[in-house]
Each structure stands twice: as C-alpha cells, then as structure tokens.
Scaffold this active site. Structure first.
Site, PDB file in Angstrom:
ATOM      1  CE  LYS A  19      67.529   2.504  48.653  1.00 14.06           C
ATOM      2  NZ  LYS A  19      67.370   1.062  48.724  1.00 14.06           N
ATOM      3  NE  ARG A  20      77.821   3.266  45.113  1.00 13.01           N
ATOM      4  CZ  ARG A  20      79.040   2.920  44.693  1.00 13.01           C
ATOM      5  NH1 ARG A  20      79.803   2.130  45.422  1.00 13.01           N
ATOM      6  NH2 ARG A  20      79.517   3.382  43.548  1.00 13.01           N
TER       7      ARG A  20
ATOM      8  CE  LYS B 164      71.077   1.001  44.337  1.00 14.58           C
ATOM      9  NZ  LYS B 164      70.563  -0.210  45.006  1.00 14.58           N
TER      10      LYS B 164
ATOM     11  CG  HIS C  62      74.157 -10.294  42.989  1.00 11.77           C
ATOM     12  ND1 HIS C  62      73.711 -10.399  44.285  1.00 11.77           N
ATOM     13  CD2 HIS C  62      75.106 -11.242  42.841  1.00 11.77           C
ATOM     14  CE1 HIS C  62      74.382 -11.359  44.895  1.00 11.77           C
ATOM     15  NE2 HIS C  62      75.225 -11.896  44.040  1.00 11.77           N
TER      16      HIS C  62
ATOM     17  CE  LYS D   1      72.041  -4.834  55.559  1.00 10.05           C
ATOM     18  NZ  LYS D   1      73.033  -4.319  54.605  1.00 10.05           N
TER      19      LYS D   1
ATOM     20  CB  THR E  44      70.294  -6.524  51.754  1.00 12.27           C
ATOM     21  OG1 THR E  44      71.278  -5.667  51.161  1.00 12.27           O
ATOM     22  CG2 THR E  44      70.288  -7.846  51.032  1.00 12.27           C
TER      23      THR E  44
HETATM   24  O1  NBX Z   1      73.169  -6.837  45.035  1.00 14.06           O
HETATM   25  C1  NBX Z   1      73.054  -5.546  44.451  1.00 14.06           C
HETATM   26  C2  NBX Z   1      71.656  -5.394  43.892  1.00 14.06           C
HETATM   27  O2  NBX Z   1      71.548  -4.148  43.237  1.00 14.06           O
HETATM   28  C3  NBX Z   1      70.678  -5.483  45.051  1.00 14.06           C
HETATM   29  O3  NBX Z   1      69.368  -5.418  44.580  1.00 14.06           O
HETATM   30  C4  NBX Z   1      70.892  -6.812  45.787  1.00 14.06           C
HETATM   31  O4  NBX Z   1      70.127  -6.831  46.956  1.00 14.06           O
HETATM   32  C5  NBX Z   1      72.351  -6.971  46.170  1.00 14.06           C
HETATM   33  C6  NBX Z   1      72.629  -8.309  46.809  1.00 14.06           C
HETATM   34  O5  NBX Z   1      72.085  -9.340  46.066  1.00 14.06           O
HETATM   35  N1  NBX Z   1      74.066  -5.399  43.444  1.00 14.06           N
HETATM   36  C7  NBX Z   1      75.220  -4.802  43.743  1.00 14.06           C
HETATM   37  O6  NBX Z   1      75.430  -4.356  44.860  1.00 14.06           O
HETATM   38  N2  NBX Z   1      76.131  -4.749  42.747  1.00 14.06           N
HETATM   39  C8  NBX Z   1      77.353  -4.221  42.863  1.00 14.06           C
HETATM   40  O7  NBX Z   1      77.738  -3.683  43.881  1.00 14.06           O
HETATM   41  C9  NBX Z   1      78.276  -4.300  41.698  1.00 14.06           C
HETATM   42  C10 NBX Z   1      79.615  -4.111  41.919  1.00 14.06           C
HETATM   43  C11 NBX Z   1      80.499  -4.188  40.864  1.00 14.06           C
HETATM   44  C12 NBX Z   1      80.031  -4.444  39.591  1.00 14.06           C
HETATM   45  C13 NBX Z   1      78.678  -4.620  39.364  1.00 14.06           C
HETATM   46  C14 NBX Z   1      77.797  -4.552  40.432  1.00 14.06           C
HETATM   47  N3  NBX Z   1      80.917  -4.533  38.561  1.00 14.06           N
END
Ligand code: NBX
Ligand code: IMP
Length: 833
Positions: free
Chosen positions: A564-565, A570, A373, A676, A672
C-alpha cells in the site's frame, strides 16, 4: 431428440461459432500487423504484436460501445457521472478479454503466432492515473457500473505522466517519470471534435440591464481548450460498453495567432507549451494537501469541460428546459478534488442559461453527491481565498454567495450559537483565509457518504458533526468494494477455475454466491487442490522476487504482505518493528517459532514525504542485515518489491497467506487492499479499522487475527495523554528494537541515519505504534502457530473467500444506485445492426 443429442448439437454449434470467431480474430490481427503497422514476420516486434492484438480487441469493444451509447440516447436514460482526478486502471488487455468472454479464443489464436497472452500482457504499460485506493476505487466502480448495465460515465484528466515509477537504489526510493503514452495507447480514441474552452484568471464585469437584471461577465481571461479522449469500459459478458472520458489540455488557436500576427512566433510556441502543461502530470501525493496553483487549475479544467459536455448531452433533448436536469443527471464527486463543480454548475446555469439563483441552487443540490475518503486533517482540501479568487474570480463570488445564504440558514437552525457559524463556514477565517472544499461539497450536495461503516460514523460523530446535526438525512455509508473480475477471475485464474468447478460460475456477477464454498472446507481433496493453487501462485511470485531482487525465498514459507502507499498512519513501521523483534528472537533460537516467514513490502512514498522515504530505507536496510544473517537459518526473509502498482498487486495478492491491515484504528477510511487479499484466500492480521471491521463480521472471528486498540480506545488514550516512553521503558523487546534502529545497527556506515524514526516514535508516536506493539507481536506468534497446521489454515483460507461476497463493488454500486442515483439499467442486445 434426447437430451444428450441436444447437448451434442449445441456443443457442435458452439464450436463452429468459436472457430469462426478464431478465424476472424486471426484475420484482424494479421490485418493490423500488415496494414495498420506495415510490418511482416521479419520486422514485427513484441510491441507490434501487442498493438495488433489490442486493436483487434478494440474492434469488439467499439461495436458494443456504439450500441450502448445509442441505447442510452434512445432511452433518454438518466446518467451517472463519476468525477475523479484519478482513475487507476492498470492494464486493459486481459481485463477486456475476460469481460468480453473472448479470453480462450484470443489465447488460442496468439499461440498460432508463436506467443502467449501472458507474454503480450507484459508489453502493456499500466494506466497509472492515480495514487492509491481512491483512484483504484474509481476504476472498480466503472467496471461494476458497466457490468450492471448502468449508464455510467467516468470523467477525468488524461495525464501524460501517471504516478511515477519507483526504483530502489541502494535501499532508497528514486522516482522516474512514467511515460505511459510513449508508444501510443491502443485503448483510447481521441475525439478532436470534442473540444471545450476553459477560462482562468481575468476579472468580472458586472452590469444591470434595462429590465433591472444583474449580469456578470468574465473578462480578459486566458483560455485553454479541453480535448476529449475516450476509453472503453466493458461490462462482464453483457455487451455493455461504457465510457471513460479523459481531457487533455490544448492551447487555443486564437491564442497562438495573436502573438503570431505580431511576429512573435517563439512566444506563441512557448505559451502553447505552458498551456498544455496543465494535463502533463498527476500529483503524486495521497492523503496530503499541497496547495499548488497548477493543481487547482487541473481541478477546474476537467470540471469545466465535463460540465459543458454533460450540459451539451442534456440540451440535445431538453433544450433550455433545465427542470428535468436532476432527473436525468447524477454527479458523484470522488472526494473534494472536483468539488469546484458545484460553483461551476451554478455559474453555467446563472450566467450561461440565465436561470435564477434559487432555480440553479435547487438543480445543483439535487444533482451532486459527495464521497469523503479521509479524516486526516492534513488531507482535507483548503485553498487560499487569494489564490482561488485570482484563478477563478467568478467562482469565488459564487462561493461567497453560497456561504452567506448557508450561514443564514445555520443561524436560523442554531440561534444563540455563534461558535457554530465559524466552524461551519465554507470560508475559514484568519490571516490567510481559506476555502474549505469539504464544506462546499457538503452544502452543495444532497448526499454525503463515508466509505466504511466506522468511517461514516466518524464523519457523523466528529469530522462533520455540525453538518450532520443540521442535515442528518444527507449522511450515509457506502462500504467500498472491489471488482471480482480483475481481482479474482483475471489475476488468479487457477483459484477462479477451482471455485467454478465447485459451485458454478454465477459468483462472478453475484459474489455472495461464494458462501456456497463453505461446505467444501470439509472435503479433503478440495483442500488439497486449494493448497496446490496457492503454492503454485507462491512459486510464481518467488521466481519474480528472485529476478527482481535477487533474493531466494522459500515458497512454503508464510507470505506475509503489506502492500500500500507508504504513510505513517498505515504503520509500515509497526510491521518493521515486528520483523526486528522476530529477528532478535530467532538470533537467540532459530527454532523458537513454528513457521518460516517471508515479509513482503511494496508501496510508493510521496516524493516530498521524507519520513515515508526513510521508512523505505529502514525496511530495505533491515532486509539486508536479516536476509544475510546465517544464524537465523533462513527462518525470516524481508523483501521490498519496487514499483508497487495495479500490475504488481495482481502478482502478489494471489500468492499471499497473510494480509497486513494494521493502521491505527480510526485512520484508514476503508481500505480496499484488505478485500482483495481476503477474496484471494489470505488471512488478515488487522486492527478494528475501516472495512477490517466488516471483514471480521463476514468471515467470523476464528478466521481473522484482530489486535490492538479500537477507535474509541485510541480516542480515550489520546485524551488521557499518551506517553510512548512508558511503553519503551517497560517492554524489553521494544526497547531493544528501538535502540537497534537509533544506534545504527541497520546503518553501520551512517550510524545516525534512522535516529529521526526512533525519535519520532519515542517523543511523539502520533499513530500509537507503541500502544499496539505488544498485542501485535503476540498475535503474530498466534499466526505462526496456526500456519504450521496446513489443513486448518487452508480451511480458514476458504472461509475468507466464502465470506468475501459483501466486498464486490457490484454491491457497493447497487447501494449508490438505490439510495443516491436511482438509475435504471439499460440492457444491450447485439444481433443484427
Ligand atoms: O481511499 C483512500 C483511503 O485512504 C482508503 O482508506 C480508502 O479505502 C480509499 C477508497 O475509498 N484514499 C486515497 O487513496 N486518497 C488518495 O489517494 C488521495 C489522492 C490525492 C489527494 C488526497 C488523497 N490529494
Ligand atoms: P454522447 O453521449 O452525446 O457523447 O454521444 C456518444 C455516442 O452516442 C455517439 O458517438 C453516438 O454513437 C451516440 N449518440 C449520440 N447522439 C445520439 C442520438 O441522438 N441517438 C442515438 N445515439 C446517439
């Protein structure tokens, strides 16, 4: 009998069934109020009402859950196990009712109790067991698997505290704990009988038996018990109810007793508390490695319990014959967080089931598939060998053995290339040796996928290039998706009903059907209805903003949303730079732009990520200055909504006109949220990054605002040597904006507060904000111009919804199933038991 007579009879039967259903719903709610909760009309609170309604919904789920699970057993179906450290489920009440097809019935009944479903919904806590996209993707996937009748199981951790609550105090983010289980959780069923031991620490005793066979025994380990809690996952109107099994840590009884027997009661209790801390809290970092011992223990804890549970289910039918295991079991790893499962399955097969290495390895690689991811280097999981070997001594041995056999293969495939061995090794050499979890995941899986077309290309061409050259056929793309049940039917009922009036309701399960909306863009009365729905959603959000932030905004203004985060890649900062430069334009002439704008931000920063937290403070500080400046005549407002999460997204997205998807090209794996927004009729302003590229392909270039460098241009610019100061010196409005930030214009009481932000841009600008600045600003002026023509904008809004078919997670799951899992769907019929 004529057709219309037939219709009449059918309607009459339907009504009778519905009224019977209503009566039994009412009876059950009353029963829960009076019997389960011992309340009456004098003492029942809102929470009691919510709990009684939820327990009633649960009865409908439970019946279907048992039927579904039995059917999977009877058919000895192949299962897909989705292993994830995160499931960002949000609320369950409305979603369950939508999927059960009982929304209207419950809506009617609760009105008889003097309340509404909306009011009851407000009482529910979000299940916030995730950080962001990765966790929410897991939740959407569960919905799609159930809707498609696939035997899918989610496995994860029952964190006692989910993602923290965010408060904004004096413009700063403050974190408070999320006690989501404080008032009980009517959606979970504890399974105290489903309990597995999980070991940590200790050492490995090796021996050779009389037949010369080598054995390993894990000795002196400490043990924790994993106890199952099940959450129902209903499919959309198909009677399937799948299972999400979350593990909670419990101390072992023996552990307590050994101290107790020695009279050390206090120590026993304190050890129990320490042990149960394991499932206490979700780590709040997204896309950032932390390397904490407790996190590695969480990963192994849930993986070990899960594999024991999977093997128990398999053995019921096949006893000790593991040859069919990969034909009955697919395991998808949601990023590398559960990748230790590869070593754990090897351990269970070799040490536990006494299979040979080669047999075990064949089974393991046929079973696992890995989804990546992120390409951000700081997010790739690496564990120090020292820590790993301390906590999981047997797994460290197994990983070394996997690595040594793997490197032999590499050497055969690429002779005379000694560099490649170092690059591909699962163990990163150096002073502090590290286990590279992505390498373990790739080596131990038969499939490796990225989450958008661009991201999957980047994986093949750069991030995992050596691995791609070694095994090209392992690599594939699965573009992400979202469930239309939560992200349109449930969160935007008015738009959903309008769509159904126009094209029928088949789109809910077959989202490509939304294409049939296209001709309605030429129907003026339809355009008016569409506009009215959006305006009413915006009015509702405006009321929320007034209540939450005390800011009055104009519902007719352009709702420009970035939720978003908080992360530098970003580029929330780029959005802020635009806001400030727009403010400067308006300061000179409030009539300079064609549309009034409301910029809405939402997002949590990881508690230790100082730059992200300072960016929040800059957004709120700029909002304070701009919102209160009479000179600009209310043409621009900025709002930072606190505690962004699934429930807030469900409020914001239906009310949005413009979706900000502005990451540096090549950094956002997919996104994602972008999907939405498009599904709810917002237009995207975005870079050619992640799934934005595919949204562009689906909606057409006239219906999206693309700006900035593409990922190849980003690479070129970086290789050439990027100097942000060149842009600062040559673009006047940029210079002015940066100078205002660094000189304390937005922080008059603390002039140097935002210097670190200005300096990080001027001297590093790792994410190339300055390079994309002009293109972004220019595109925003185009946005305002187009928004000022309501009819054209509304048409484009319809084309965005019509082009969103591809982004259903049903399509994503169908692709995973066709290419990776190969399961058959199992239809569930209700009727007599
Ligand atoms: O996953 C996200 C990506 O940044 C997005 O581009 C993608 O659409 C989404 C689904 O495929 N990654 C993400 O949310 N990562 C984390 O939340 C995360 C949590 C814990 C960690 C590392 C990453 N240790
Ligand atoms: P599990 O899949 O073994 O975890 O069991 C989940 C549920 O499936 C049980 O609670 C039962 O309702 C059902 N189930 C378990 N074993 C069988 C079986 O042998 N035949 C039919 N249904 C079963």
């Amino acid at each position: 009998m004529s057709n219309s007579q037939g219709e009449l009879i059918k309607t009459e039967i339907d009504n009778k069934v519905k009224s019977k259903t209503r009566n039994s719903i009412k009876k059950s709610i009353l029963n829960h109020l009076t019997q389960t909760l011992a309340k009456d009309k004098f003492s029942a609170t809102k929470l009691d009402m919510y709990t009684s309604v939820a327990l009633t919904v649960r009865e409908y789920l439970s019946e279907r859950w048992s039927k579904t699970q039995r059917a999977y057993h009877d058919k000895q179906a192949k299962r897909i196990y989705y292993l994830s450290l995160e499931f960002l489920m949000g609320k369950s009440l409305i979603n369950s009712l939508v999927n059960l097809g009982l929304y209207d019935e419950f809506d009617d009944v609760v009105k008889e109790f003097g309340t509404t479903l909306q009011e009851i919904d407000a009482t529910e806590f979000d299940a916030g067991l995730g950080n962001g996209g990765l966790g929410r993707l897991a939740a959407c996937f569960l919905d799609s698997m159930a809707t498609m009748g696939l035997p899918g199981y989610g496995y994860g951790i029952r964190y006692e505290y989910g993602i923290f609550f965010q408060k904004i105090v004096n413009g700063y983010q403050i974190e408070t704990p999320d006690p989501w289980l404080r008032y009980g959780n009517p959606w979970e069923i504890p399974r105290p009988e489903l309990l597995y031991p999980v070991k940590f620490y200790g050492y490995i005793a090796e021996s050779t038996d009389a037949e010369g066979k080598h054995h390993c025994e894990w000795k002196d380990a400490s043990e924790v018990m994993a106890m199952a809690h099940d959450i129902s996952i209903p499919g959309y109107k198909n009677n399937t109810v799948n299972n999400l099994r979350l593990w909670a840590a419990k101390s072992t009884r023996e552990f307590d007793l050994s101290y107790f027997n020695h009279g050390n009661y206090e120590q026993a209790v304190s050890d129990k508390v320490i042990t149960e801390n394991l499932s206490k809290v979700l780590y709040p970092n997204d896309n950032m490695r932390q390397g904490k011992e407790l996190r590695l223990k969480q990963e192994y804890f849930f993986v070990s319990a899960t594999l024991q549970d999977i093997i128990r289910r398999y053995k019921k039918y096949y006893a000790k014959d593991f040859s069919l295991f990969p034909d009955k079991t697919a395991i998808q790893l949601n990023d590398t967080h559960p990748a230790v499962a590869i070593a754990e399955l090897m351990r269970l097969l070799i040490d536990g089931e006494k299979l040979t290495w080669d047999e075990s390895w064949a089974i393991t690689t046929k079973t696992f598939a890995y989804t990546n991811h992120t390409v951000l280097p700081e997010a790739l999981e690496k564990w120090s060998v020292e820590l790993f070997a301390k906590i999981l001594p047997r797994h460290m041995q197994i990983i070394y053995e996997i690595n040594s056999r793997f490197l032999n293969e590499v050497a055969k495939k690429f002779p005379k290339n000694s560099d490649i061995l170092g690059r591909m090794s699962i163990i990163e050499e150096g002073e502090d040796k590290k286990v590279q979890m992505a390498h373990l995941a790739i080596v131990g899986s038969h499939s490796v996928n990225g989450v958008s077309a661009l991201h999957s290309d980047i994986i093949k061409d750069s991030l995992f290039k050596d691995f791609y050259l070694m095994w090209p056929s392992k690599f594939n793309n699965k573009t992400n998706g979202i469930t239309p049940r939560r992200w349109l039917v449930a969160c935007n009922p008015a738009l959903s009903n309008l769509i159904t009036e126009a094209i029928g309701d088949k789109w809910v399960k077959d989202l490509y059907k939304l294409k049939e909306l296209t001709p309605f863009a030429n129907d003026n009365s339809f355009l008016e209805k569409w506009e009215k729905v959006k305006l009413e959603n915006k009015q509702r959000l405006s009321e929320y903003i007034l209540k939450a932030n005390g800011i009055k905004i104009d519902p007719e203004s352009l709702f420009d949303c970035q939720i978003k985060r908080l992360h530098e890649y970003k580029r929330q900062l780029l959005n802020i730079l635009h806001a400030i430069s727009l403010y400067n334009i308006l300061k000179e002439n409030p009539k300079a732009i064609q549309s009034k704008r409301t910029i809405i931000f939402g997002g949590k920063a990881a508690p230790g990520y100082h730059m992200a937290k300072l960016i929040i403070k800059l957004a709120t500080s700029a909002a304070n200055v701009i919102n209160n400046d009479k000179d600009i005549d209310g043409m621009l407002k900025i709002v930072f909504l606190a505690n962004y999460g699934v429930s807030l997204a469900e409020k914001i997205i239906p009310a949005s006109n413009l979706s900000e998807q502005i990451s540096t090209a090549g950094t956002e794996a997919s996104g994602t949220g972008n999907m939405k927004f498009a599904l709810n009729g917002a237009l995207t302003i975005g870079t050619l990054d992640g799934a934005n590229i595919e949204i562009l392909e689906e909606v057409g270039e006239e219906n999206i605002f693309i700006f900035g460098l593409n990922s190849a241009e980003v690479d070129q610019l970086r290789n050439k040597g990027y100097n942000p100061a060149d842009y600062y010196n040559s673009i006047d409005s940029l210079k002015k904006t940066i100078d205002m930030i660094s000189s304390g214009f937005f922080s008059p009481d603390e002039k140097t507060l935002f210097e670190p932000i200005a300096n990080s841009l001027l001297y590093h600008d790792r994410y190339l904000l300055f390079a994309d600045y002009e293109s972004y600003i220019k595109t925003q002026r185009q946005v305002e111009k187009e928004f000022s023509d309501k009819k054209i904008w509304t048409k484009k809004s319809i084309f965005n919804v019509a082009g969103s078919g591809k982004f259903s997670s049903d399509r994503t799951i169908a692709e995973y199933n066709k290419n990776i899992w190969r399961l058959k769907s199992v239809p569930i019929k209700m009727g007599r038991k």
